[in-house]
Write an enzyme that holds these catalytic residues in place. Structure first.
Site, PDB file in Angstrom:
ATOM      1  CE  LYS A   1      -6.363 -48.057  15.437  1.00 54.15           C
ATOM      2  NZ  LYS A   1      -5.876 -47.651  14.108  1.00 54.15           N
TER       3      LYS A   1
ATOM      4  N   GLY B   1      -3.685 -43.015   9.494  1.00 54.73           N
ATOM      5  CA  GLY B   1      -4.771 -42.033   9.430  1.00 54.73           C
ATOM      6  C   GLY B   1      -4.695 -41.001  10.555  1.00 54.73           C
TER       7      GLY B   1
ATOM      8  CG  ASP C   1     -16.995 -46.954   4.735  1.00 51.09           C
ATOM      9  OD1 ASP C   1     -16.207 -46.980   3.768  1.00 51.09           O
ATOM     10  OD2 ASP C   1     -17.546 -45.904   5.133  1.00 51.09           O
TER      11      ASP C   1
HETATM   12  P1  ITT Z   1     -10.935 -49.136   1.729  1.00 50.59           P
HETATM   13  O1  ITT Z   1     -12.152 -48.365   1.288  1.00 50.59           O
HETATM   14  O2  ITT Z   1     -10.174 -49.773   0.603  1.00 50.59           O
HETATM   15  O3  ITT Z   1     -11.258 -50.113   2.832  1.00 50.59           O
HETATM   16  P2  ITT Z   1     -10.120 -46.590   2.866  1.00 50.59           P
HETATM   17  O4  ITT Z   1      -8.928 -46.158   3.665  1.00 50.59           O
HETATM   18  O5  ITT Z   1     -10.509 -45.717   1.706  1.00 50.59           O
HETATM   19  O6  ITT Z   1      -9.875 -48.103   2.383  1.00 50.59           O
HETATM   20  P3  ITT Z   1     -12.560 -45.865   4.234  1.00 50.59           P
HETATM   21  O7  ITT Z   1     -13.250 -45.329   3.040  1.00 50.59           O
HETATM   22  O8  ITT Z   1     -13.321 -46.709   5.218  1.00 50.59           O
HETATM   23  O9  ITT Z   1     -11.316 -46.782   3.831  1.00 50.59           O
HETATM   24  O10 ITT Z   1     -11.894 -44.634   4.998  1.00 50.59           O
HETATM   25  C1  ITT Z   1     -11.315 -44.832   6.231  1.00 50.59           C
HETATM   26  C2  ITT Z   1     -10.559 -43.581   6.647  1.00 50.59           C
HETATM   27  O11 ITT Z   1     -10.938 -43.236   7.993  1.00 50.59           O
HETATM   28  C3  ITT Z   1      -9.062 -43.880   6.713  1.00 50.59           C
HETATM   29  O12 ITT Z   1      -8.443 -43.591   5.470  1.00 50.59           O
HETATM   30  C4  ITT Z   1      -8.620 -42.968   7.837  1.00 50.59           C
HETATM   31  O13 ITT Z   1      -8.463 -41.657   7.351  1.00 50.59           O
HETATM   32  C5  ITT Z   1      -9.809 -42.992   8.785  1.00 50.59           C
HETATM   33  N1  ITT Z   1      -9.693 -44.116   9.741  1.00 50.59           N
HETATM   34  C6  ITT Z   1     -10.462 -45.237   9.803  1.00 50.59           C
HETATM   35  N2  ITT Z   1     -10.039 -46.061  10.775  1.00 50.59           N
HETATM   36  C7  ITT Z   1      -8.981 -45.451  11.331  1.00 50.59           C
HETATM   37  C8  ITT Z   1      -8.106 -45.807  12.367  1.00 50.59           C
HETATM   38  O14 ITT Z   1      -8.193 -46.986  12.982  1.00 50.59           O
HETATM   39  N3  ITT Z   1      -7.129 -44.956  12.672  1.00 50.59           N
HETATM   40  C9  ITT Z   1      -6.994 -43.789  12.043  1.00 50.59           C
HETATM   41  N4  ITT Z   1      -7.762 -43.366  11.040  1.00 50.59           N
HETATM   42  C10 ITT Z   1      -8.758 -44.199  10.678  1.00 50.59           C
END
Ligand code: ITT
Length: 199
Positions: A178, A156, A71
């Site tokens: 990264k 993201g 997360d």
């Molecule tokens: P899962 O819950 O299925 O793992 P998710 O994308 O919904 O997928 P999260 O709830 O953890 O996962 O939300 C993570 C968000 O945070 C992701 O959608 C991006 O907007 C941001 N994020 C996390 N890590 C990132 C990264 O390495 N680079 C850019 N944005 C990131």
């Protein structure tokens, strides 16, 4: 050569999976939930740890073996830590990166000139088995938010985030760089070490 063990990551975010796969390439076959018959786990927690636990524990009840969850999100100091745990749905729709980035640029543009643009990505990973947490790990990377989308790589908020010590965004630096300094790399290194010591 012995077959590499499989590690199931409780995510449907293929970008996370790809980064984790690249980082663990030498030691695990990494799979995620895409194309598999697992239910959606609702992220009802208010912290990264709570949501990471929910994902790892719920999925690990439904299959054998150790499950890894991730997360993660972006905390911007001038926005009181937003978007934080709501990073994937900041603009309303879950996973709409373009809308999320537009909202972030809009919110940053409202700040008075000279306001600090410092931010960090955070990642909490949980390892779980049979519905129980085995361990959790946190990673972070400090940086700052720029005003225009820059670079084509990553996912993201990567096109808006410049890690400290660099002059390019994560989207410009690309996965190889990264993956040496990210929040995810930081948490995953600890998780991989735990797995090597405990399995
Ligand atoms: P899962 O819950 O299925 O793992 P998710 O994308 O919904 O997928 P999260 O709830 O953890 O996962 O939300 C993570 C968000 O945070 C992701 O959608 C991006 O907007 C941001 N994020 C996390 N890590 C990132 C990264 O390495 N680079 C850019 N944005 C990131």
């Amino acid at each position: 050569m012995p077959k590499k063990p499989t590690l199931l990551v409780a995510t449907r975010n293929a970008h996370k999976t790809e980064e984790i796969r690249q980082m663990l390439a030498g030691s695990y076959m990494v799979e995620d939930l895409n194309g598999k018959d697992f239910p959606e786990v609702e992220e009802t927690g208010t912290t990264f740890l709570a949501n990471a636990k929910l994902k790892a524990q719920e999925i690990s009840k439904l299959t054998s073996g150790v499950i890894l969850s991730d997360d993660s999100g972006l905390e911007v100091d001038a926005l009181n830590g937003d978007p934080g745990v709501y990073s994937s749905r900041y603009a309303g729709t879950d996973g709409d990166n373009e809308a999320n980035n537009t909202k972030l640029m809009t919110e940053m543009a409202k700040l008075p000139d000279g306001t600090s643009r410092t931010a960090r990505f955070r990642c909490v990973m949980v390892l779980a088995q049979n519905g129980e947490e085995l361990a959790h790990f946190s990673g972070a990377v400090e940086g700052s938010i720029i005003s225009e989308l820059t670079g084509d790589g990553g996912f993201g908020y990567d096109p808006l985030f410049i890690p400290d010590g660099y002059e390019k965004t994560f989207a410009q630096l690309g996965d190889t760089v990264k993956n040496t300094l990210s929040h995810r790399a930081n948490a995953l290194n600890q998780a991989a070490e735990w797995l090597s010591e405990n399995s």
